[in-house]
Write an enzyme that holds these catalytic residues in place. Structure first.
Site, PDB file in Angstrom:
ATOM      1  N   GLU A 135       0.863  -1.184   0.000  1.00 24.03           N
ATOM      2  CA  GLU A 135       0.000   0.000   0.000  1.00 24.03           C
ATOM      3  C   GLU A 135       0.903   1.239   0.000  1.00 24.03           C
ATOM      4  O   GLU A 135       1.503   1.565  -1.006  1.00 24.03           O
ATOM      5  CB  GLU A 135      -1.004  -0.069   1.161  1.00 24.03           C
ATOM      6  CG  GLU A 135      -1.888  -1.327   0.982  1.00 24.03           C
ATOM      7  CD  GLU A 135      -3.090  -1.446   1.902  1.00 24.03           C
ATOM      8  OE1 GLU A 135      -3.321  -0.583   2.763  1.00 24.03           O
ATOM      9  OE2 GLU A 135      -3.815  -2.451   1.755  1.00 24.03           O
TER      10      GLU A 135
HETATM   11  C1  HEC Z   1      -2.746   0.502  -2.077  1.00 28.35           C
HETATM   12  C2  HEC Z   1      -4.107   0.437  -1.674  1.00 28.35           C
HETATM   13  C3  HEC Z   1      -4.591   1.102  -0.432  1.00 28.35           C
HETATM   14  C4  HEC Z   1      -4.184   2.255   0.185  1.00 28.35           C
HETATM   15  C5  HEC Z   1      -3.079   3.203  -0.232  1.00 28.35           C
HETATM   16  C6  HEC Z   1      -5.046   2.450   1.317  1.00 28.35           C
HETATM   17  N1  HEC Z   1      -5.958   1.444   1.374  1.00 28.35           N
HETATM   18 FE1  HEC Z   1      -7.474   1.295   2.684  1.00 28.35          FE
HETATM   19  N2  HEC Z   1      -7.807  -0.586   2.066  1.00 28.35           N
HETATM   20  C7  HEC Z   1      -7.204  -1.204   0.990  1.00 28.35           C
HETATM   21  C8  HEC Z   1      -7.538  -2.603   0.989  1.00 28.35           C
HETATM   22  C9  HEC Z   1      -7.072  -3.639  -0.038  1.00 28.35           C
HETATM   23  C10 HEC Z   1      -8.351  -2.823   2.115  1.00 28.35           C
HETATM   24  C11 HEC Z   1      -8.901  -4.160   2.592  1.00 28.35           C
HETATM   25  C12 HEC Z   1      -7.743  -4.835   3.318  1.00 28.35           C
HETATM   26  C13 HEC Z   1      -8.172  -6.015   4.137  1.00 28.35           C
HETATM   27  O1  HEC Z   1      -9.345  -6.150   4.440  1.00 28.35           O
HETATM   28  O2  HEC Z   1      -7.283  -6.793   4.503  1.00 28.35           O
HETATM   29  C14 HEC Z   1      -8.523  -1.526   2.753  1.00 28.35           C
HETATM   30  C15 HEC Z   1      -9.355  -1.278   3.855  1.00 28.35           C
HETATM   31  C16 HEC Z   1      -9.657  -0.013   4.335  1.00 28.35           C
HETATM   32  C17 HEC Z   1     -10.739   0.317   5.238  1.00 28.35           C
HETATM   33  C18 HEC Z   1     -11.772  -0.646   5.804  1.00 28.35           C
HETATM   34  C19 HEC Z   1     -13.118  -0.454   5.162  1.00 28.35           C
HETATM   35  C20 HEC Z   1     -14.100  -1.522   5.569  1.00 28.35           C
HETATM   36  O3  HEC Z   1     -15.274  -1.358   5.336  1.00 28.35           O
HETATM   37  O4  HEC Z   1     -13.691  -2.535   6.142  1.00 28.35           O
HETATM   38  C21 HEC Z   1     -10.668   1.664   5.480  1.00 28.35           C
HETATM   39  C22 HEC Z   1     -11.597   2.501   6.351  1.00 28.35           C
HETATM   40  C23 HEC Z   1      -9.538   2.166   4.736  1.00 28.35           C
HETATM   41  N3  HEC Z   1      -8.960   1.129   4.025  1.00 28.35           N
HETATM   42  C24 HEC Z   1      -9.078   3.466   4.774  1.00 28.35           C
HETATM   43  C25 HEC Z   1      -7.799   3.826   4.295  1.00 28.35           C
HETATM   44  C26 HEC Z   1      -7.063   5.009   4.685  1.00 28.35           C
HETATM   45  C27 HEC Z   1      -7.540   6.039   5.685  1.00 28.35           C
HETATM   46  C28 HEC Z   1      -5.896   4.997   3.995  1.00 28.35           C
HETATM   47  C29 HEC Z   1      -4.736   5.947   4.067  1.00 28.35           C
HETATM   48  C30 HEC Z   1      -4.157   6.179   5.355  1.00 28.35           C
HETATM   49  C31 HEC Z   1      -5.920   3.821   3.148  1.00 28.35           C
HETATM   50  N4  HEC Z   1      -7.068   3.128   3.388  1.00 28.35           N
HETATM   51  C32 HEC Z   1      -4.939   3.484   2.229  1.00 28.35           C
HETATM   52  C33 HEC Z   1      -6.392  -0.584   0.075  1.00 28.35           C
HETATM   53  C34 HEC Z   1      -5.695   0.584   0.350  1.00 28.35           C
END
Ligand code: HEC
Ligand code: HEC
Ligand code: HEC
Ligand code: HEC
Ligand SMILES: [Ca+2]
Ligand SMILES: [Ca+2]
Ligand SMILES: [Ca+2]
Ligand SMILES: [Mg+2]
Lengths: 334, 334
Positions: free
Chosen positions: A112
């Site tokens: 990420e």
């Molecule tokens: C490169 C891709 C990527 C980046 C950059 C990223 N995310 Fe995510 N995010 C994901 C993925 C893939 C998941 C699911 C991961 C898992 O469930 O293991 C996730 C899950 C989440 C969730 C959970 C949502 C749910 O309904 O369960 C939230 C809220 C979230 N991210 C917010 C953020 C925030 C705030 C940032 C920055 C600080 C961020 N993400 C950066 C890919 C990313």
């Protein structure tokens, strides 16, 4: 509520409450917005929260599995951030409880944002006078730029990313013409077929459920549904194997592809799969079409968001020069 | 103009005129804004114009050289898009004349958006009913979604990315208190030392100039200034070797690192280098400080921009599933 609204269904609340006593303030959400859109707190300076959770669109990235720094990919599909504020837990396996707890994760995840430590995140932010000033104004204290305050601000911004007022919500509030006949029919199926037992209104998701429920269905192999052990990875408890957080179905038309591994290309296919794999039901074409139509009524509206102004260090970048991998000590691509 | 304004200097115009007779319209710039922020027209769905020209900040990416899809890098530093609309040519070597002509390039550049053809860009956009509708509304005709119309719209949006009203501009318009004494001193040096002969007001850049002028200066080797042959690459003419388009100095405090290869980390160092390499002048610390202060008065203000809503294909992503390299026939990373 109109008579056709299934028993116990309701509209999405108009606001998401922050946990504890920290009240949301404009300064806090504005800072959080800057940080949500801030690519410079990633290894290469190219990936922000918004890269994978594009709030200009469905709050996702449209990819099978997400792609972070240096083209690295993980194994899971990016869930929408729209209405994540209403989720009782975060991630497909619920391994974070609050948005605050969640927000620290992606910065350090190798596929990420790929940073080697939260200290490195904080040290980059400290180089920017405009950030130091904004943290001071928002949090006070001698050393306001911290990872805790960073994630607090991001979470506060995420609590503004909610979409009450969809056509379904207007229907639930009594505006019976807000749904077409087909959508209203789909709503009835959704309750009667059993979807609502896991995807309950008003979020249409949020709790843990077994997935797949029918382990021998043909879909299971085709979609590789036993590769990811789900919540067991978060708790270490075998009883949690193949349990997943049920995603919200709000804005679901905008967040293809579907499932935790992004293996279902279309909403239609996913609805059919859900019927088979979760309910043992072979839905017919008309039912699927009605259900998909209903799901479309859970779209938006999105709030207007002004692009943030990201402050700079005058006359010098906060990104290291040269090869990011050697500069920051992050692990090389596997 | 105030008496201290050097002869012939002026403020930035309040608008940038489109070429030819195509008038800018709200529909056109709104569509262009969507396309400027649209990552789904890149190979991996992760890189938009805004990735390298972040208008939330200096219109650049803060990196030495830009990074596009799959972590690929090129050899040049990303110039700001702020005020590119006023540039007589585009790119460090001026190889495109208009913004329209420029905008088709990055989509196909392997280390930028990495698409294999403009047809592929257009075919993705055609999958989105909201885009088809917006192109039809804006351009009319039977087949409005074309690469020509895509670049027209992007260019129209870029013409809104201008920053008249900086403190320098207010000074030039007669508000003598808009500059501090140090900044006003820096302005005089800028004219007297000779910077203005290449970086002429009001854009403080835009024309071709030899770089480096003093080929044997120590800076030349240290900054590898003879590796990139500049405009010769665009024209094939040896006389254009080591000629570069002189960058605008507007918002220069926000666009570190500096030079076509991003080899100069700080503005201070760059000013010193310019004195030595372009003018044979060994500027003293006070002159450098004054010049840097003056350059700070060329910052912003940035217009307010609402984030665009990017339309979707309902229930299905427009990105191909699986490995983008094999899916689209793009060349593998060298
Ligand atoms: C490169 C891709 C990527 C980046 C950059 C990223 N995310 Fe995510 N995010 C994901 C993925 C893939 C998941 C699911 C991961 C898992 O469930 O293991 C996730 C899950 C989440 C969730 C959970 C949502 C749910 O309904 O369960 C939230 C809220 C979230 N991210 C917010 C953020 C925030 C705030 C940032 C920055 C600080 C961020 N993400 C950066 C890919 C990313
Ligand atoms: C027994 C619980 C259960 C039932 C019943 C159920 N679902 Fe689900 N649903 C889930 C879980 C858990 C997931 C997440 C699957 C995963 O991890 O990939 C999910 C995922 C989905 C998704 C994909 C969401 C996304 O963002 O990828 C859709 C669409 C969906 N369900 C619709 C339905 C419909 C329509 C029905 C009824 C026909 C239904 N579900 C019945 C639990 C259930
Ligand atoms: C991965 C990085 C990247 C992406 C994506 C990218 N650019 Fe650029 N852009 C650059 C670099 C690097 C240059 C300088 C290249 C050169 O001079 O050879 C440049 C040059 C420019 C220039 C010339 C500015 C000047 O003053 O000469 C403009 C305008 C521009 N880009 C606009 C765009 C638009 C519009 C898009 C999207 C269609 C885009 N860029 C996508 C990195 C990028
Ligand atoms: C003979 C022409 C010439 C003169 C005189 C000159 N410059 Fe430049 N300047 C250029 C060119 C050409 C470039 C682009 C260099 C490159 O290709 O990397 C440049 C680049 C710069 C940059 C970096 C811009 C960026 O975005 O990377 C700064 C800052 C700058 N000049 C300031 C000055 C100052 C201050 C002076 C006077 C001390 C000065 N220049 C004198 C032609 C000139
Ligand atoms: Ca999805
Ligand atoms: Ca910058
Ligand atoms: Ca630069
Ligand atoms: Mg989407």
């Amino acid at each position: 509520p109109p008579s056709q609204l299934p028993d116990g269904w309701s509209a999405l609340p108009a606001s998401a409450e922050p946990p504890g006593e920290v009240p949301a303030s404009n300064d806090l959400t504005e800072l959080g917005k800057q940080l949500f859109f801030e690519p410079r707190i990633s290894l290469t300076g190219t990936v922000s929260c918004n890269s994978c959770h594009n709030v200009m669109e469905g709050g996702d990235d449209g990819r099978t599995t997400s792609m972070g720094v240096l083209g690295r990919t993980g194994t899971r599909n990016s869930p929408t951030v729209w209405n994540a504020a209403f989720m009782p837990t975060q991630f497909w396996d619920g391994r974070a409880v609050t948005l605050e707890e969640q927000a620290g994760g992606p910065m350090l995840a190798s596929p990420e944002m790929g940073m080697s430590s939260h200290d490195l995140v904080v040290s980059r932010l400290r180089l920017v006078p405009g950030y130091v000033e904004a943290f001071r104004k928002t949090f006070g204290g001698d050393d306001p730029v911290s990872i805790e305050n960073t994630t607090k601000a991001i979470a506060a911004f995420e609590r503004t990313l909610i979409t009450p007022g969809s056509r379904y919500d207007r229907y639930a509030a009594g505006e019976t013409s807000a749904l077409t006949q087909q959508e209203a029919r789909g709503m009835q199926h959704f309750e009667q077929v059993g979807c609502a037992s896991c995807h309950a209104a008003p979020l249409f998701g949020g709790e843990f459920n077994e997935f797949p429920t029918m382990a021998d269905d043909l879909f299971v192999q085709r979609h590789r549904l036993t590769e990811d052990r789900g919540r067991e990875l978060a708790t270490g408890d075998e009883a949690d194997r193949y349990r997943f957080k049920t995603p919200t179905l709000r804005n679901i038309t905008l967040t293809a592809p579907y499932l935790h591994n992004g293996s279902a290309a279309t909403l239609e296919e996913t609805v059919r799969l859900m019927g088979a794999v979760q309910l043992g039901e072979d839905l017919d074409d008309a039912q699927v079409a009605d259900l998909v139509a209903f799901l479309g009524s859970l779209e938006g509206p999105f709030p207007e968001i002004a692009i943030p102004h990201l402050p700079s260090r005058a006359g010098e970048s906060i990104l290291p020069a040269g090869d990011p991998e050697s500069e920051t000590g992050a692990a090389p691509r596997p």
